[in-house]
Scaffold this active site. Structure first.
Site, mmCIF file in Angstrom:
data_model
loop_
_atom_site.group_PDB
_atom_site.id
_atom_site.type_symbol
_atom_site.label_atom_id
_atom_site.label_comp_id
_atom_site.label_asym_id
_atom_site.label_seq_id
_atom_site.Cartn_x
_atom_site.Cartn_y
_atom_site.Cartn_z
ATOM 1 N N GLU A 1 0.836 -1.210 0.000
ATOM 2 C CA GLU A 1 0.000 0.000 0.000
ATOM 3 C C GLU A 1 0.864 1.251 0.000
ATOM 4 O O GLU A 1 0.555 2.235 -0.684
ATOM 5 C CB GLU A 1 -0.939 -0.009 1.208
ATOM 6 C CG GLU A 1 -1.924 1.137 1.214
ATOM 7 C CD GLU A 1 -2.872 1.129 0.030
ATOM 8 O OE1 GLU A 1 -2.989 2.189 -0.647
ATOM 9 O OE2 GLU A 1 -3.496 0.096 -0.257
ATOM 10 N N GLU B 1 1.688 6.488 -6.945
ATOM 11 C CA GLU B 1 0.651 7.469 -7.275
ATOM 12 C C GLU B 1 1.177 8.896 -7.156
ATOM 13 O O GLU B 1 0.917 9.734 -8.029
ATOM 14 C CB GLU B 1 -0.567 7.295 -6.359
ATOM 15 C CG GLU B 1 -1.398 6.081 -6.680
ATOM 16 C CD GLU B 1 -2.608 5.943 -5.767
ATOM 17 O OE1 GLU B 1 -2.747 6.744 -4.814
ATOM 18 O OE2 GLU B 1 -3.413 5.027 -6.015
ATOM 19 N N LYS C 1 -0.534 3.439 -12.271
ATOM 20 C CA LYS C 1 -1.347 3.455 -11.046
ATOM 21 C C LYS C 1 -2.158 2.167 -10.912
ATOM 22 O O LYS C 1 -2.280 1.616 -9.810
ATOM 23 C CB LYS C 1 -2.280 4.661 -11.048
ATOM 24 C CG LYS C 1 -1.564 5.978 -10.847
ATOM 25 C CD LYS C 1 -2.587 7.109 -10.844
ATOM 26 C CE LYS C 1 -1.967 8.430 -10.498
ATOM 27 N NZ LYS C 1 -2.976 9.486 -10.323
ATOM 28 N N ASP C 2 -2.720 1.693 -12.007
ATOM 29 C CA ASP C 2 -3.527 0.473 -11.970
ATOM 30 C C ASP C 2 -2.693 -0.747 -11.593
ATOM 31 O O ASP C 2 -3.146 -1.604 -10.819
ATOM 32 C CB ASP C 2 -4.206 0.227 -13.324
ATOM 33 C CG ASP C 2 -5.290 1.244 -13.645
ATOM 34 O OD1 ASP C 2 -5.640 2.060 -12.759
ATOM 35 O OD2 ASP C 2 -5.788 1.221 -14.792
#
Length: 119
Positions: free
Chosen positions: A63, A70, A88-89
């Protein structure tokens, strides 16, 4: 020693940023805390604790890497761009895989003794 303390402060600042700004980070932290509480209830063995804590660390680390990706992508490409979206994906997908596998690990380790405790 002061260089180590500065490095530690920088790392803690990064953790704090992720916790303050990312709802998923807070969710993963709470889920990890719940898993630890359940582990205390069912009295996990040391190896089981090691596996659970490693799974929690992998999810939280993923995370945080996702957050870093990001932020870097937003800086490099403030406008919408297909490559930025892909970056980002993919980072978000890595978090999803880590979270799902960690949930499975938690169910495999904590699930049976918890089941026997209540049924």
């Amino acid at each position: 020693m002061s260089k180590f303390i500065r490095s530690l402060a920088v790392a803690l600042s990064g953790i704090g940023f992720a916790f303050r700004t990312q709802g998923h980070m807070r969710f993963h932290m709470i889920a990890g805390l719940v898993a630890c509480c359940l582990g205390l209830i069912v009295t996990l063995k040391p190896l089981e604790w090691a596996i659970i804590l490693l799974a929690i660390a992998v999810v939280i680390s993923a995370e945080m890497i996702n957050t870093a990706v990001e932020q870097a992508v937003n800086l490099a490409s403030p406008d919408i761009h297909p490559i930025a979206k892909t970056a980002k994906d993919v980072a978000a997908g890595a978090v999803l895989i880590a979270a799902v596998i960690s949930a499975v690990i938690g169910l495999l380790i904590i699930g049976p003794p918890l089941w026997h405790l209540f049924f």
